[in-house]
Design a protein around this motif. Sequence first.
Motif, PDB file in Angstrom:
ATOM      1  N   MET A  12      -3.470  54.584  70.096  1.00 16.44           N
ATOM      2  CA  MET A  12      -2.185  54.348  69.437  1.00 16.44           C
ATOM      3  C   MET A  12      -1.971  52.869  69.093  1.00 16.44           C
ATOM      4  O   MET A  12      -1.397  52.550  68.068  1.00 16.44           O
ATOM      5  N   LEU A  13      -2.435  51.982  69.990  1.00 15.05           N
ATOM      6  CA  LEU A  13      -2.280  50.557  69.714  1.00 15.05           C
ATOM      7  C   LEU A  13      -3.083  50.163  68.484  1.00 15.05           C
ATOM      8  O   LEU A  13      -2.656  49.326  67.681  1.00 15.05           O
TER       9      LEU A  13
ATOM     10  N   TYR B 264      -1.118  51.075  65.541  1.00  9.17           N
ATOM     11  CA  TYR B 264      -0.009  50.124  65.413  1.00  9.17           C
ATOM     12  C   TYR B 264      -0.494  48.847  64.737  1.00  9.17           C
ATOM     13  O   TYR B 264       0.126  48.342  63.795  1.00  9.17           O
ATOM     14  N   ASN B 265      -1.628  48.308  65.191  1.00  7.76           N
ATOM     15  CA  ASN B 265      -2.170  47.073  64.623  1.00  7.76           C
ATOM     16  C   ASN B 265      -2.538  47.239  63.154  1.00  7.76           C
ATOM     17  O   ASN B 265      -2.282  46.354  62.326  1.00  7.76           O
TER      18      ASN B 265
ATOM     19  N   GLY C 156      -1.193  49.436  61.153  1.00  3.66           N
ATOM     20  CA  GLY C 156       0.065  49.584  60.430  1.00  3.66           C
ATOM     21  C   GLY C 156       0.730  48.250  60.152  1.00  3.66           C
ATOM     22  O   GLY C 156       1.290  48.038  59.070  1.00  3.66           O
ATOM     23  N   ILE C 157       0.676  47.339  61.121  1.00  9.29           N
ATOM     24  CA  ILE C 157       1.258  46.006  60.935  1.00  9.29           C
ATOM     25  C   ILE C 157       0.560  45.271  59.796  1.00  9.29           C
ATOM     26  O   ILE C 157       1.200  44.662  58.925  1.00  9.29           O
TER      27      ILE C 157
ATOM     28  N   ASP D 257       3.584  40.499  63.873  1.00  6.53           N
ATOM     29  CA  ASP D 257       3.357  40.900  65.267  1.00  6.53           C
ATOM     30  C   ASP D 257       1.889  41.244  65.527  1.00  6.53           C
ATOM     31  O   ASP D 257       1.500  42.425  65.599  1.00  6.53           O
TER      32      ASP D 257
ATOM     33  N   TRP E 156       8.819  44.749  69.156  1.00  5.78           N
ATOM     34  CA  TRP E 156       7.500  44.337  68.694  1.00  5.78           C
ATOM     35  C   TRP E 156       6.521  44.330  69.867  1.00  5.78           C
ATOM     36  O   TRP E 156       6.710  43.593  70.828  1.00  5.78           O
ATOM     37  N   TYR E 157       5.461  45.104  69.749  1.00  2.45           N
ATOM     38  CA  TYR E 157       4.550  45.321  70.880  1.00  2.45           C
ATOM     39  C   TYR E 157       3.970  44.022  71.418  1.00  2.45           C
ATOM     40  O   TYR E 157       4.046  43.747  72.622  1.00  2.45           O
TER      41      TYR E 157
ATOM     42  N   LEU F 257       3.513  54.872  72.709  1.00  5.27           N
ATOM     43  CA  LEU F 257       3.348  53.427  72.539  1.00  5.27           C
ATOM     44  C   LEU F 257       4.705  52.732  72.482  1.00  5.27           C
ATOM     45  O   LEU F 257       4.890  51.659  73.076  1.00  5.27           O
ATOM     46  N   HIS F 258       5.650  53.343  71.810  1.00  5.92           N
ATOM     47  CA  HIS F 258       6.971  52.732  71.680  1.00  5.92           C
ATOM     48  C   HIS F 258       7.741  52.781  72.991  1.00  5.92           C
ATOM     49  O   HIS F 258       8.520  51.866  73.298  1.00  5.92           O
TER      50      HIS F 258
END
Length: 407
Positions: free
Chosen positions: A1-2, A5-6, A8-9, A102, A127-128, A161-162
């Motif tokens: 998932m991380l 996320y990365n 997606g950022i 982020d 923000w992770y 993740l959130h």
Amino acid sequence: MLLLYNVGIKLYFLLIRLASFFNKKAKLWIKGRKNSALIRYPESIWFHFASLGEFEQGRPVLEQMRGLNPDVKIVITFFSPSGYEVRKKTPLADAVYYLPLDTRKNAIEFIETINPKLAIFTKYEYWYHFFSQLHQRQIPLYIISGIFRPGQIFFKWYGGLHRRILSFVTYFFVQDERSKQLLLNIGINNAMVSGDTRFDRVWANAQYPKVIPVVEAFKNGKNIFIGGSTWPADEKLVSALTRTYSDWKFIFAPHEIMEDKINDLINLLPKGSVIRYSQIAASAPHLSTYQTLIIDNIGMLSSLYQYGQIAFIGGGFGVGIHNTLEAAAFGLPVIFGPNYSKFKEAHDLVDLKAGFTITDEAGLKEVFHQLIGDEVFYAECRKKISTYVKEHTGATKTIIDYINAQQ
């Protein structure tokens, strides 16, 4: 998932970069982050705001922390140009930046440079990497005026993740009991219901508003209907009132003040009846002869409401209404479009029958006629709405007392 996320950022950054070729806000977003040179501090207090609205919301806490820590640097970050461009020179901070993208590298560099002894985020933005790095360094992270809804990703089966991002927060100060219960349902119990710091901000502003002589001259003893943070869909409706109620005056403070937007608004209004704030210097002797004043700058709205009798709050026909409380603090009944589901105070005002939601021009005229046609009803609305704001102040003291006790 991380990993997702990365990715997606970075994808988001690429999309903004593409948009920057034809969108002014996107261009500012990219340019501001490219030209940001960080100042190294031995210690600081870090405040983050998504945009201008969140800055005003968190401002009471910011002012208190500034006063209580005169020897500590204050660093402010914004995500949006609409916050940064207006408040980049605020005397409440020693440095104001756009929040870097982020990524792990950016988070490490930023935090190691400004050396925060604590961080305060207002309402939202999770923000992770920034949260993770604060957590690893045991730097307290507080969310103030937080609010949660069941439909958010934190409470979905795929929101692991959130939920982890939330776990990095030291303490949550939330607006209502429902938000606290939603956090409890996912195992987060480091939260209290402190209320919304916006009430403190707008109430203080209403007690000592900034006097605007040219608006007093424009008003000239007449009743004023104020359209605050309006968008084209709002302006189309409100402009219809200007033709029907020629004995009233109108002020528009559009959310976007680009020249083409202002010209579109002018074209909706009776010819010869409109003056722009930027044109007042040359027309001051005849201000009272105009029916409509357009505020073509940013930053005046919170003081304008002192001159009004009724307010229309924009955004309800788009992504969501803007700040109803600034007008409510002056006792103005507020009218807004149908998209207000994410705003607790709007629901409260509707329940009190001091806030009114409409879907079309006929609905707006009906509410307006009801307010101006029944003096007792109007007076009750004003009393209920100002009492509501006053009774909900106090969040700032609760937050400051708690944070001070932990230091």
